[in-house]
Design an enzyme around this catalytic site. Structure first.
Site, PDB file in Angstrom:
ATOM      1  N   GLU A  35      -1.905   5.315   0.376  1.00 33.16           N
ATOM      2  CA  GLU A  35      -2.690   4.206   1.452  1.00 33.16           C
ATOM      3  C   GLU A  35      -3.874   5.165   2.500  1.00 33.16           C
ATOM      4  O   GLU A  35      -3.584   6.282   2.543  1.00 33.16           O
ATOM      5  CB  GLU A  35      -2.112   3.795   2.232  1.00 33.16           C
ATOM      6  CG  GLU A  35      -2.266   1.916   2.479  1.00 33.16           C
ATOM      7  CD  GLU A  35      -2.392   1.332   0.788  1.00 33.16           C
ATOM      8  OE1 GLU A  35      -3.245   1.346   0.834  1.00 33.16           O
ATOM      9  OE2 GLU A  35      -0.894   1.130   0.792  1.00 33.16           O
ATOM     10  N   SER A 128      -9.095  -9.455  -1.517  1.00 36.86           N
ATOM     11  CA  SER A 128      -9.325 -11.001  -1.207  1.00 36.86           C
ATOM     12  C   SER A 128     -10.446 -11.123  -1.016  1.00 36.86           C
ATOM     13  O   SER A 128     -11.851 -11.642  -2.379  1.00 36.86           O
ATOM     14  CB  SER A 128      -8.910 -12.238  -0.163  1.00 36.86           C
ATOM     15  OG  SER A 128      -8.710 -11.040   0.581  1.00 36.86           O
ATOM     16  N   ASP A 179     -10.167  -0.197  -4.113  1.00 36.78           N
ATOM     17  CA  ASP A 179     -10.039  -2.478  -3.918  1.00 36.78           C
ATOM     18  C   ASP A 179     -11.125  -2.852  -5.503  1.00 36.78           C
ATOM     19  O   ASP A 179     -10.348  -3.490  -6.230  1.00 36.78           O
ATOM     20  CB  ASP A 179      -9.979  -3.523  -2.594  1.00 36.78           C
ATOM     21  CG  ASP A 179      -9.195  -3.058  -1.603  1.00 36.78           C
ATOM     22  OD1 ASP A 179      -8.189  -2.100  -2.261  1.00 36.78           O
ATOM     23  OD2 ASP A 179      -9.578  -3.020  -0.498  1.00 36.78           O
TER      24      ASP A 179
END
Ligand code: GLA
Length: 395
Positions: A35, A128, A179
């Site tokens: 991360e 998203s 992502d």
């Protein structure tokens, strides 16, 4: 069939004929470990989810692009020849940003009507926005650029890079590539071990014999546009600038070895900056160790690395917060849980835990109750299934 009902909905919004309608989808992702390493040229280990954004698309004869989502009332309408004028819309910027970047990169984009069905929970740390961006990129290139088709497939990595540019330039979030890459390049039952310095990658089969990855959504909404994300990124850049005095060949934090950090880390006088750098250096190592552990089926070792990653994001990178920490702490108390950590940018959003299959129901009940008691509202759990990346769906 779901597809038919989506098409009926599309015709309800836009009218006209079914002729020319095509369907596209791209998924959200869960990051297993690694991360805040991507924008430091480091390693990440995400997997695409089966939760996706689906687009129903149909070309138009003019230069207008119209957008609607199945859970929204208002339609966005934009002129493809004047896209920067639409920056900052409450909804629609991701899509228009992608259209703009595609055009800038020399792709042909034609007028079209697009309807979005978003199954990735919004603002939850499951990407998203990347799902919307990558699905949009694939849809727009497929509809408008006749250079691509069966013989010459669209370059998915380029779609990821263009989507990332849209996020930088249209939305203002200086995100890494993880992502969009995971959304574009995911493969069923595989995680992607990605080197963000040169985008080389390996698909690693995920076999968790008897265990599952359970996602816990804190249901604390967050937006990366709020500035903390970009702040972390610039703290890393400052750390790199200082370390370069001792390690001049480093072009990103990934280039600073653990040995060099241990030798020269003290030159970073600012404690906050030093903590950020320390997280990145050790997190990169944890990704390499996790990939090795999972390849050898060493789930306990992987679970331990997940725990270390969370603790470092909490104490050194300081992006967790009460909700994520509570969900992780409660998860770790459950028998049969090998590890638990936040996933994504942090500041709210989701955790991922490695849970023995026969304990999943108990896990949901006990972690859910303890979290609700401490935080005041309930979390949501999903057992994650690893799916394929962005693609056209057959009708
Ligand atoms: C967000 C960003 C990614 C990555 C993660 C943190 O999801 O979009 O690029 O930096 O945060 O690992």
């Amino acid at each position: 069939m779901a597809d038919q009902s989506l098409i009926t909905k599309f015709l309800g919004y836009f009218g006209g004929e079914t002729q020319g309608i095509r369907l596209f989808a791209s998924p959200g992702r869960v990051n297993l470990i690694g991360e805040h390493t991507d924008y430091n040229g480091g390693y990440v280990f995400p997997a695409a989810l089966t939760l996706s954004t689906t687009i129903v698309a149909r070309p138009r004869q003019d230069r207008i692009i119209r957008l609607i989502a199945t859970d929204l009332e208002r339609m966005v309408e934009a002129d493809l020849d004047n896209l920067p004028a639409y920056m900052g819309l409450p909804w629609g910027s991701y899509q228009l940003g992608v259209a703009h970047e595609l055009i800038k990169s020399g792709y042909k984009v034609i007028g079209c009507d697009l309807m979005y069905e978003d199954k990735v929970p919004l603002g939850s740390g499951l990407s998203s926005s990347a799902a919307i961006e990558v699905a949009t990129a694939i849809a727009l290139v497929s509809l408008g650029d006749e250079r691509f088709g069966k013989e010459k497939p669209i370059d998915s990595i380029e779609m990821a890079v263009i989507s990332q540019k849209a996020e930088h330039n249209f939305i203002g979030v200086k995100c890494g590539i993880m992502d969009q890459f995971a959304s574009a390049m995911g493969k069923k039952d595989h995680a992607i071990f990605l080197d963000c310095r040169d985008l080389s990658f390996e698909l690693v089969p995920i076999k968790l014999s008897g265990y599952s990855l359970v996602i816990g959504n804190t249901n604390k909404k967050r937006s990366l546009g709020e500035g903390k994300y970009n702040e972390r990124r610039s703290e890393c850049e400052r750390g790199l600038d200082i370390l370069k005095k001792a390690v001049p060949e480093a072009t990103c934090l990934r280039d600073v070895s653990l040995e060099n950090f241990l030798k020269y880390g003290h030159v970073i006088e600012d404690v906050t900056i030093r903590k950020r750098v320390e997280h990145v250096i050790y997190e990169n190592r944890r990704v390499l160790d996790s990939v090795a552990a999972l390849k050898e089926g060493k789930l306990t070792a992987f679970g331990e690395l997940m725990n270390q990653s969370h603790d470092s994001l909490r104490d050194l990178y300081e992006v967790t917060g009460k909700e994520l920490d509570t969900l992780v702490n409660e998860a770790r108390k459950v028998d049969g849980v090998l590890g638990s950590r936040m996933t994504g940018a942090g500041f709210g959003g989701c955790t991922v835990s490695l849970v023995r299959n026969d304990r999943i129901e108990d896990f949901k009940i006990s972690v859910g109750a303890a979290y609700t008691k401490q935080i005041g509202y309930a979390p949501t759990f999903y057992v994650s299934e690893i799916g394929d990346g962005g693609r056209e769906l057959s009708l």
